[in-house]
Every structure is written in structure tokens, then in C-alpha cells.
Design an enzyme around this catalytic site. Structure first.
Site, PDB file in Angstrom:
ATOM      1  N   CYS A   1       0.841  -1.207   0.000  1.00  0.00           N
ATOM      2  CA  CYS A   1       0.000   0.000   0.000  1.00  0.00           C
ATOM      3  C   CYS A   1       0.877   1.259   0.000  1.00  0.00           C
ATOM      4  CB  CYS A   1      -0.914  -0.014   1.227  1.00  0.00           C
ATOM      5  SG  CYS A   1      -2.030   1.404   1.255  1.00  0.00           S
TER       6      CYS A   1
ATOM      7  N   CYS B   1       0.289   5.060   6.921  1.00  0.00           N
ATOM      8  CA  CYS B   1      -0.339   4.887   8.246  1.00  0.00           C
ATOM      9  C   CYS B   1       0.673   4.220   9.192  1.00  0.00           C
ATOM     10  CB  CYS B   1      -1.604   4.035   8.108  1.00  0.00           C
ATOM     11  SG  CYS B   1      -2.657   4.584   6.737  1.00  0.00           S
TER      12      CYS B   1
ATOM     13  N   CYS C   1       0.451   0.497  10.331  1.00  0.00           N
ATOM     14  CA  CYS C   1      -0.008  -0.557   9.428  1.00  0.00           C
ATOM     15  C   CYS C   1       1.100  -1.423   8.823  1.00  0.00           C
ATOM     16  CB  CYS C   1      -0.840   0.047   8.293  1.00  0.00           C
ATOM     17  SG  CYS C   1      -1.606  -1.249   7.299  1.00  0.00           S
TER      18      CYS C   1
ATOM     19  N   CYS D   1     -16.027  -9.987   5.877  1.00  0.00           N
ATOM     20  CA  CYS D   1     -15.462  -8.675   5.548  1.00  0.00           C
ATOM     21  C   CYS D   1     -14.205  -8.844   4.698  1.00  0.00           C
ATOM     22  CB  CYS D   1     -15.140  -7.936   6.847  1.00  0.00           C
ATOM     23  SG  CYS D   1     -14.421  -6.316   6.528  1.00  0.00           S
TER      24      CYS D   1
ATOM     25  N   CYS E   1     -19.233  -7.159   3.912  1.00  0.00           N
ATOM     26  CA  CYS E   1     -18.577  -5.913   4.323  1.00  0.00           C
ATOM     27  C   CYS E   1     -17.291  -5.823   3.509  1.00  0.00           C
ATOM     28  CB  CYS E   1     -18.265  -5.983   5.816  1.00  0.00           C
ATOM     29  SG  CYS E   1     -17.302  -4.570   6.406  1.00  0.00           S
TER      30      CYS E   1
ATOM     31  N   CYS F   1     -19.271   1.231   8.822  1.00  0.00           N
ATOM     32  CA  CYS F   1     -18.501   0.625   9.905  1.00  0.00           C
ATOM     33  C   CYS F   1     -17.306   1.545  10.076  1.00  0.00           C
ATOM     34  CB  CYS F   1     -18.080  -0.787   9.496  1.00  0.00           C
ATOM     35  SG  CYS F   1     -16.890  -1.525  10.623  1.00  0.00           S
TER      36      CYS F   1
ATOM     37  N   ARG G   1     -17.544  -3.039  18.185  1.00  0.00           N
ATOM     38  CA  ARG G   1     -16.745  -4.249  17.953  1.00  0.00           C
ATOM     39  C   ARG G   1     -15.428  -4.217  18.717  1.00  0.00           C
ATOM     40  NH1 ARG G   1     -16.355  -4.802  12.420  1.00  0.00           N
ATOM     41  NH2 ARG G   1     -18.353  -5.795  12.596  1.00  0.00           N
TER      42      ARG G   1
END
Ligand code: SAM
Ligand code: DTB
Ligand code: SF4
Length: 359
Positions: free
Chosen positions: A68, A72, A75, A112, A143, A203, A278
Site C-alpha cells: 500500500c 499509516c 499498518c 469482511c 462488508c 462501519c 466491535r
């Protein structure tokens, strides 16, 4: 279902109706309550809207891992950090379906699909749409979390049958720039607006343990609770420190008192009473007792299955044993005529396994 329902189901729902006008001061005051008082209030709100013995169960699959371009700081999938995660191409629909069948057989009600994209390219959308259509045809809620979406992309995913879109604000807007520099929090808010406008459920949550202060945890939840609509699902992740990421280097999670994590769950429950909260990433490192406190504080959803996206999750045996010891059971989903679903499909395996362990 063998478990006994609570005696006052939904009785206090009106008294705990969702509010969108929370002030930041009120949120900070909730965080400052004595711990037993905070949990008592959160448990009351939880009971007004849900059966506290029911936990919604979702399974995650990384359909496109790593590589990616974003930065972040938490991550493991950001290309720029050396975390040992191997970048892959988008999985085939057939391979995704095989995983979805396994998740359903193991008792998940929602599946998901996550992709390590800044945002999908338009040419990716028909491939993801095919996955969504086929997963949904198995009788699972769907999801996806694919990064930033344009309005048109959100509409195309909705047309394919996508129920939920996960897109986290991650932290307090004031702290966001210390964690992510390749986009702005407004980009996240714009995508959430596209998702809502397309008629999908949102979400949206974030991560605790990134070195934020309590004030900033309050700011994070205040931002969620004052969105135009409360997210239908609010994932609260505890940072999973993955070697090679900047936050693992800083060891920020070590500074987080576990009770502060529970407080975050409790305040989320009070602020967004009708949302699913969650207990998300980070459970593998949590004791059963800490997880039980989170359920007491109003968490009513988990990720189930041995892997999150790239990191570990408690194995299913441990979760089944925990459900059995706590008398919890998986939530069932029924779809109303108006298209709203409340809970999950029939998950014989997890319910029966949990019951047989309790016996
Ligand atoms: N690329 C998409 C995006 O950023 O929205 C989707 C995938 S991304 C991995 C989904 C969420 O996982 C992030 O927003 C973050 O909240 C959570 N996450 C990622 N790494 C994490 C970690 N190490 N610990 C806890 N949560 C994490
Ligand atoms: C969310 O808030 N947490 C999940 C899901 N949404 C996509 C992801 C957690 C990822 C943890 C790190 C990993 O496994 O790569
Ligand atoms: Fe990319 Fe999402 Fe990871 Fe950020 S959180 S680096 S956008 S996969």
C-alpha cells in the site's frame, strides 16, 4: 437458543435514544467517571438496545495484501515499512468464495473483505463486485474495506449487494496528522459520506494505544458520535504492534492501561447506544478477563477466525471456550422487509459448539 433472554429487553431504549449533540466536555466527563460507575452506565445502555448475551460474529479476509502506498504509522501493509508482509494481487473470486464458505461453516454471519489500497481503481470495482455478489449469495452479510471511494464507486458496490463499508477515522482529528500524512481526515469523512449517500451501512472506528492522550480518545469518540449518522458498527482496535512499523518502534501500546481500553469501549457504547461496538484487533494479546470486561462495557461484536488481515486473532477454539464460559451466543441476522438487518444468519456450528462446551 438455550440461553435465557434478559428480563427487560429494549425497555429503556427510549430513555437511551441515540443523540448526535454530544459535547466534547460531556465525552471527557464520561471518561473521567469512576470505573465501576462508567461500566454500570454503559451496561444499562447496552441492555436498553441489545440482548447483552448476544455477540455479532464477523470473519475477515485480506483479498489484496500489502504494497500500500499510504504511510499509516500502525499498518503492516504499508509498502514503505519493512514488516515482512508479502504483497499479493487481488484474489480470485473462487478463492474468496472458498474462504467465505469456511467462515460460514465455522459460524460467522458477516464476511469482511479487506484490500490494502489507498483507493480502488475503477477497473477493480467489477472484480470486487463479483466477490460481493457471490459471498452474499451464500447467505452471509457482506462488508468491504478498500480505502477511499468516489461516489460512483460506492454506488457500484451497493448495487452489487454490499451491506457494510468499513472506513475508520482511526483517531482524534487533532492527532490524525501524527499518524497518517498521505491523506487528511477530511478524505475519510468524504468517503463515509459517499457510503451513506449510496445507502450502505457504515462501519467506522479506530485504534487505541497509538500514543494518544485520554483527551484525544475522547475527541476520537466525539467525532464518531457527532457524524451525520452514528456508524452502524464501531470497531475499537487495540494497536497490534508489528515490527517494522513506526508505532512498534515507539512501543506506544505499552503506555496504554488496559482499563483505559475498557473505558473507551464503555464510552463508545454510551455515545452510540444503538450501534454494534466491535472489540476488534488486539484480542490475541488480551486475557479472557479483559475481554469479559469489554463485553460488560458494551462490546457486542468480534472478529472470529484465526487471522485478522495479516496479524493473528485468537484461535476459534479459544473463542468458543470463552463464549461458553461467559454464556455468550452468536447474534442471528434477520432481514426486515425494509432491508434492515438485525443480527446474523443461522450459525449452527458456533452456537452448538459453545453450548456443548457450556454443558
Ligand atoms: N486500506 C483500507 C483503509 O485504510 O481503510 C482498508 C484496510 S485497513 C488495514 C483497515 C483498518 O485496520 C485501519 O483503518 C486500521 O484502523 C486497522 N488497522 C490496521 N493496522 C492495524 C494495527 N496494526 N493494529 C490495529 N488496527 C489496525
Ligand atoms: C477494523 O477496524 N479492524 C480490522 C477491520 N476493521 C478491517 C482490521 C484490523 C487489522 C489489524 C492488522 C492486520 O491484521 O493487518
Ligand atoms: Fe494502506 Fe489501509 Fe494500511 Fe493505511 S491502513 S497503509 S491505507 S492498508
Amino acid at each position: 437458543m438455550s440461553a435465557v433472554s434478559p428480563t427487560r429487553p429494549l425497555a429503556d431504549a427510549a430513555a437511551h435514544a441515540p443523540r448526535h449533540d454530544w459535547s466534547r466536555r460531556e465525552v471527557e466527563a464520561l471518561f473521567a467517571l469512576p470505573f465501576p460507575e462508567l461500566l454500570h452506565r454503559a451496561a444499562g445502555v447496552h441492555r436498553a438496545h441489545f440482548d447483552p448475551a448476544e455477540v455479532q460474529v464477523s470473519t475477515l479476509l485480506s483479498v489484496k495484501t500489502g504494497g500500500c502506498p499510504e504511510d499509516c504509522a500502525y499498518c503492516p501493509q504499508a509498502q514503505r515499512y519493512h514488516t515482512g508482509v508479502q504483497a499479493t494481487k487481488l484474489m480470485s473470486t473462487e478463492a474468496v468464495l472458498e474462504k467465505a464458505r469456511q467462515a460460514k461453516a465455522a459460524g460467522a454471519s458477516r464476511f469482511c473483505m479487506g484490500a490494502a489500497w489507498r483507493s480502488p481503481k475503477d477497473r477493480d470495482i467489477p472484480k470486487v463486485a463479483a466477490m460481493i455478489r457471490e459471498v452474499k449469495a451464500l447467505g452471509l452479510e457482506t462488508c468491504a474495506t478498500l480505502g477511499m471511494l468516489s461516489g460512483g464507486q460506492a454506488q457500484a458496490l451497493k448495487a452489487a449487494g454490499l451491506d457494510y463499508y468499513n472506513h475508520n477515522i482511526d483517531t482524534d482529528p487533532e492527532f490524525y496528522g501524527s499518524i497518517v500524512r498521505t491523506r487528511e481526515i477530511q478524505d475519510r469523512l468524504d468517503t463515509l459520506a459517499h457510503v451513506r449517500d449510496a445507502g450502505m451501512k457504515t462501519c467506522c472506528g479506530g485504534i487505541v494505544g497509538m500514543g494518544e492522550s485520554r483527551r484525544q480518545r475522547a475527541g476520537f469518540l466525539h467525532t464518531l458520535a457527532t457524524l451525520p449518522a452514528h456508524p452502524d458498527s464501531v470497531p475499537i482496535n487495540r494497536l497490534v504492534q508489528v515490527e517494522g512499523t513506526p508505532l512498534a518502534e515507539k512501543n506506544t501500546a505499552a503506555g496504554l492501561d488496559p482499563f483505559e481500553f475498557v473505558r473507551t469501549i464503555a464510552v463508545a457504547r454510551i455515545l452510540m447506544p444503538a450501534s454494534m461496538v466491535r472489540l476488534s484487533a488486539g484480542r490475541e494479546e488480551m486475557s479472557d478477563e479483559l475481554q469479559a470486561l469489554c463485553f460488560l462495557a458494551g462490546a457486542n461484536s468480534i472478529f472470529y477466525g484465526e487471522k485478522l488481515l495479516t496479524t493473528g486473532n485468537p484461535d476459534t477454539e479459544r473463542d468458543l471456550a470463552l463464549f461458553a464460559r461467559l454464556g455468550l451466543r452468536p447474534m442471528q441476522v434477520t432481514v426486515d422487509a425494509d432491508g434492515h438487518d438485525h443480527g446474523g444468519t443461522v450459525h449452527a456450528d458456533i452456537a452448538e459448539c459453545a453450548r456443548s462446551r457450556a454443558a
